[in-house]
Design a protein around this motif. Sequence first.
Motif, PDB file in Angstrom:
ATOM      1  N   SER A  19       0.806  -1.091  -0.195  1.00  0.00           N
ATOM      2  CA  SER A  19      -0.045   0.144   0.029  1.00  0.00           C
ATOM      3  C   SER A  19       0.751   1.124  -0.061  1.00  0.00           C
ATOM      4  O   SER A  19       0.845   1.955   0.867  1.00  0.00           O
ATOM      5  CB  SER A  19      -0.873   0.017   1.086  1.00  0.00           C
ATOM      6  N   PRO A  20       1.529   1.492  -1.169  1.00  0.00           N
ATOM      7  CA  PRO A  20       2.624   2.572  -1.000  1.00  0.00           C
ATOM      8  C   PRO A  20       1.796   3.900  -1.181  1.00  0.00           C
ATOM      9  O   PRO A  20       0.802   4.077  -1.716  1.00  0.00           O
ATOM     10  CB  PRO A  20       3.203   2.328  -2.168  1.00  0.00           C
ATOM     11  N   PRO A  21       2.374   4.884  -0.602  1.00  0.00           N
ATOM     12  CA  PRO A  21       1.868   6.415  -0.563  1.00  0.00           C
ATOM     13  C   PRO A  21       1.973   6.827  -1.855  1.00  0.00           C
ATOM     14  O   PRO A  21       2.539   6.190  -2.817  1.00  0.00           O
ATOM     15  CB  PRO A  21       2.260   6.899   0.586  1.00  0.00           C
ATOM     16  N   SER A  22       1.533   8.056  -2.259  1.00  0.00           N
ATOM     17  CA  SER A  22       1.752   8.763  -3.640  1.00  0.00           C
ATOM     18  C   SER A  22       3.042   8.960  -3.667  1.00  0.00           C
ATOM     19  O   SER A  22       3.974   8.885  -2.652  1.00  0.00           O
ATOM     20  CB  SER A  22       1.030  10.207  -3.382  1.00  0.00           C
ATOM     21  N   ILE A  23       3.503   9.057  -5.021  1.00  0.00           N
ATOM     22  CA  ILE A  23       4.913   9.178  -5.372  1.00  0.00           C
ATOM     23  C   ILE A  23       5.550  10.432  -4.660  1.00  0.00           C
ATOM     24  O   ILE A  23       6.682  10.255  -4.033  1.00  0.00           O
ATOM     25  CB  ILE A  23       5.093   9.256  -6.701  1.00  0.00           C
ATOM     26  N   ASP A  24       4.813  11.664  -4.605  1.00  0.00           N
ATOM     27  CA  ASP A  24       5.292  12.665  -4.014  1.00  0.00           C
ATOM     28  C   ASP A  24       5.538  12.504  -2.239  1.00  0.00           C
ATOM     29  O   ASP A  24       6.488  12.943  -1.904  1.00  0.00           O
ATOM     30  CB  ASP A  24       4.083  13.982  -3.940  1.00  0.00           C
ATOM     31  N   GLU A  25       4.669  11.833  -1.894  1.00  0.00           N
ATOM     32  CA  GLU A  25       4.837  11.359  -0.323  1.00  0.00           C
ATOM     33  C   GLU A  25       6.268  10.510  -0.021  1.00  0.00           C
ATOM     34  O   GLU A  25       6.809  10.539   0.987  1.00  0.00           O
ATOM     35  CB  GLU A  25       3.493  10.795   0.267  1.00  0.00           C
ATOM     36  N   GLN A  26       6.085   9.383  -1.112  1.00  0.00           N
ATOM     37  CA  GLN A  26       7.365   8.602  -1.170  1.00  0.00           C
ATOM     38  C   GLN A  26       8.873   9.604  -0.880  1.00  0.00           C
ATOM     39  O   GLN A  26       9.626   9.488   0.049  1.00  0.00           O
ATOM     40  CB  GLN A  26       7.331   7.785  -2.210  1.00  0.00           C
ATOM     41  N   PHE A  27       8.807  10.382  -1.774  1.00  0.00           N
ATOM     42  CA  PHE A  27       9.954  11.310  -1.911  1.00  0.00           C
ATOM     43  C   PHE A  27      10.089  12.271  -0.368  1.00  0.00           C
ATOM     44  O   PHE A  27      11.288  12.517  -0.129  1.00  0.00           O
ATOM     45  CB  PHE A  27       9.862  12.197  -3.098  1.00  0.00           C
ATOM     46  N   ARG A  28       8.911  12.721  -0.109  1.00  0.00           N
ATOM     47  CA  ARG A  28       9.059  13.568   1.043  1.00  0.00           C
ATOM     48  C   ARG A  28       9.571  12.522   2.120  1.00  0.00           C
ATOM     49  O   ARG A  28      10.220  13.228   2.977  1.00  0.00           O
ATOM     50  CB  ARG A  28       7.538  14.064   1.548  1.00  0.00           C
ATOM     51  N   MET A  29       9.207  11.442   2.426  1.00  0.00           N
ATOM     52  CA  MET A  29       9.395  10.593   3.479  1.00  0.00           C
ATOM     53  C   MET A  29      11.038  10.393   3.491  1.00  0.00           C
ATOM     54  O   MET A  29      11.634  10.354   4.549  1.00  0.00           O
ATOM     55  CB  MET A  29       8.627   9.268   3.454  1.00  0.00           C
ATOM     56  N   VAL A  30      11.615   9.991   2.256  1.00  0.00           N
ATOM     57  CA  VAL A  30      12.889   9.625   2.140  1.00  0.00           C
ATOM     58  C   VAL A  30      13.639  10.909   2.423  1.00  0.00           C
ATOM     59  O   VAL A  30      14.769  10.903   3.372  1.00  0.00           O
ATOM     60  CB  VAL A  30      13.219   9.239   0.839  1.00  0.00           C
ATOM     61  N   LYS A  31      13.277  12.088   1.885  1.00  0.00           N
ATOM     62  CA  LYS A  31      14.008  13.355   2.234  1.00  0.00           C
ATOM     63  C   LYS A  31      13.904  13.972   3.780  1.00  0.00           C
ATOM     64  O   LYS A  31      14.797  14.234   4.237  1.00  0.00           O
ATOM     65  CB  LYS A  31      13.340  14.536   1.248  1.00  0.00           C
ATOM     66  N   HIS A  32      12.517  13.841   4.176  1.00  0.00           N
ATOM     67  CA  HIS A  32      12.453  14.054   5.716  1.00  0.00           C
ATOM     68  C   HIS A  32      13.221  13.426   6.570  1.00  0.00           C
ATOM     69  O   HIS A  32      13.638  13.924   7.755  1.00  0.00           O
ATOM     70  CB  HIS A  32      10.978  14.211   6.049  1.00  0.00           C
ATOM     71  N   SER A  33      13.626  11.987   6.280  1.00  0.00           N
ATOM     72  CA  SER A  33      14.252  11.011   7.305  1.00  0.00           C
ATOM     73  C   SER A  33      15.721  11.943   7.630  1.00  0.00           C
ATOM     74  O   SER A  33      16.212  11.540   8.476  1.00  0.00           O
ATOM     75  CB  SER A  33      14.419   9.869   6.622  1.00  0.00           C
ATOM     76  N   GLY A  34      16.414  12.540   6.572  1.00  0.00           N
ATOM     77  CA  GLY A  34      17.389  13.145   6.803  1.00  0.00           C
ATOM     78  C   GLY A  34      18.766  12.140   6.679  1.00  0.00           C
ATOM     79  O   GLY A  34      19.805  12.728   6.942  1.00  0.00           O
ATOM     80  N   VAL A  35      18.446  10.877   6.220  1.00  0.00           N
ATOM     81  CA  VAL A  35      19.630   9.962   6.523  1.00  0.00           C
ATOM     82  C   VAL A  35      20.087   9.752   4.988  1.00  0.00           C
ATOM     83  O   VAL A  35      21.193   9.008   4.674  1.00  0.00           O
ATOM     84  CB  VAL A  35      19.335   8.869   7.325  1.00  0.00           C
ATOM     85  N   PHE A  36      19.178   9.926   4.067  1.00  0.00           N
ATOM     86  CA  PHE A  36      19.614   9.293   2.398  1.00  0.00           C
ATOM     87  C   PHE A  36      20.113  10.633   1.628  1.00  0.00           C
ATOM     88  O   PHE A  36      19.492  11.717   1.918  1.00  0.00           O
ATOM     89  CB  PHE A  36      18.019   8.487   2.151  1.00  0.00           C
ATOM     90  N   ASP A  37      20.881  10.305   0.843  1.00  0.00           N
ATOM     91  CA  ASP A  37      21.225  10.899  -0.303  1.00  0.00           C
ATOM     92  C   ASP A  37      20.414  10.956  -1.424  1.00  0.00           C
ATOM     93  O   ASP A  37      20.384  12.159  -2.329  1.00  0.00           O
ATOM     94  CB  ASP A  37      22.760  10.733  -0.692  1.00  0.00           C
ATOM     95  N   PHE A  38      19.880  10.045  -1.780  1.00  0.00           N
ATOM     96  CA  PHE A  38      18.996   9.821  -3.199  1.00  0.00           C
ATOM     97  C   PHE A  38      17.935   8.789  -2.917  1.00  0.00           C
ATOM     98  O   PHE A  38      17.913   7.898  -2.041  1.00  0.00           O
ATOM     99  CB  PHE A  38      19.948   9.539  -4.340  1.00  0.00           C
ATOM    100  N   PHE A  39      17.263   8.656  -3.922  1.00  0.00           N
ATOM    101  CA  PHE A  39      15.920   7.804  -4.127  1.00  0.00           C
ATOM    102  C   PHE A  39      16.397   6.859  -5.308  1.00  0.00           C
ATOM    103  O   PHE A  39      16.781   7.243  -6.295  1.00  0.00           O
ATOM    104  CB  PHE A  39      14.766   8.661  -4.640  1.00  0.00           C
ATOM    105  N   ASP A  40      16.231   5.594  -4.783  1.00  0.00           N
ATOM    106  CA  ASP A  40      16.696   4.515  -5.804  1.00  0.00           C
ATOM    107  C   ASP A  40      15.484   4.074  -6.507  1.00  0.00           C
ATOM    108  O   ASP A  40      14.701   3.097  -6.000  1.00  0.00           O
ATOM    109  CB  ASP A  40      17.457   3.549  -4.780  1.00  0.00           C
ATOM    110  N   ARG A  41      15.309   4.375  -7.726  1.00  0.00           N
ATOM    111  CA  ARG A  41      14.158   3.880  -8.548  1.00  0.00           C
ATOM    112  C   ARG A  41      14.136   4.538  -9.915  1.00  0.00           C
ATOM    113  O   ARG A  41      14.488   5.750 -10.035  1.00  0.00           O
ATOM    114  CB  ARG A  41      12.962   4.712  -7.771  1.00  0.00           C
ATOM    115  N   LEU A  42      13.937   3.676 -10.772  1.00  0.00           N
ATOM    116  CA  LEU A  42      13.885   4.088 -12.258  1.00  0.00           C
ATOM    117  C   LEU A  42      12.413   4.539 -12.316  1.00  0.00           C
ATOM    118  O   LEU A  42      11.293   3.936 -11.874  1.00  0.00           O
ATOM    119  CB  LEU A  42      14.125   2.967 -13.293  1.00  0.00           C
TER     120      LEU A  42
END
Length: 345
Positions: A19-42
């Motif tokens: 049940s993934p959230p919207s694409i925008d929310e996925q990016f927000r979650m990863v960025k907001h975590s503060g621990v990742f440099d990039f999003f791994d996805r084609l």
Amino acid sequence: MKRLLLGCNGRGAQHAPGSPPSIDEQFRMVKHSGVFDFFDRLPQPGQEAEYLRASEKHDLPMLTGLWTYTAGRDEALLLKNIQLTRNSGGECHNIMLFNQHADGHPLSDDEVVAFYRLAYEAGQRTGIDITFEVHIYMWSEDVRRVLAVARKVREAGMPFNFLLDHSHVLIKLESPQEQDVCDLRADVESGRLILDPFEPDNIVDLWIAENMTLWHAVRPVAPGGPRNLWASHPDGRMGRACQYPFMRPRPGEWHSEWFAYKLEPTKEVVRKVLAAHLDNPDSRLRYVTTEIIDLPDYGDGARYSLFEHSVALAHWIRDTEAQLRDQRDRRDRQATAATAEPCAA
């Protein structure tokens, strides 16, 4: 030495598997975590513009991505996806090449090399690195083939760019059933093939020594299972044991008993990969990704948060790299002090 970049697999940017959230929310979650440099996805088919908008909005690049391919059918798709990687601001495209050709015959090493050449030359034309991954269902599930193909690639005048996903090796440790998938059991039992990362001359150590890993995919896995009791493939096959919770699951989140010590083989591989990178000024390692994902062979059906575990794993990777860097720096200072000439009286 280039700084290691840490990314989150897009399939891990969800709390409830399936049940993934919207694409925008996925990016927000990863960025907001503060621990990742990039999003791994084609960027997924039909959603390319949405991925690009989310990447730009949250200032989170899609540096890496992957796709699965069948030789004899998907060559045009490969070229399209390499160009898509470029157009999306990516740097590296990982290739998972199925073991069977489109006509049904098993791929020879030479046919794997031919597909690698097609990908490598396309990547060179577009400024994109490509990697070939060790992975179940692919030519490399028989882990004995990896170094043979790497040698053939080098003999053909190309570097061999490797994606090391240790989960697809450790799944076979303590599992004769998994070893039998590629007829590995006799070699394991005789000691000709060593899967245990704590033993000398194990297969992962041999790969690390080749300095061919551009990308390390980090997925926690437990030797000997358990299989994914809460998910199955469309044909009814139960999910394989490619993923294990990184933290103790809360009551009801996991179908089996959980033991922290079963994560030690995974952690040992990560330590070895990071230490080799820190000790080698010419290390080719560039990307590390967390790979706690859905899908039947992984976390599909689980009730723990894939993203919560991904963030915890990312913090552990960061902390481990820092600890290893501090240890290396202390060794260097001690060595310098030991060789320094004494001061004049």
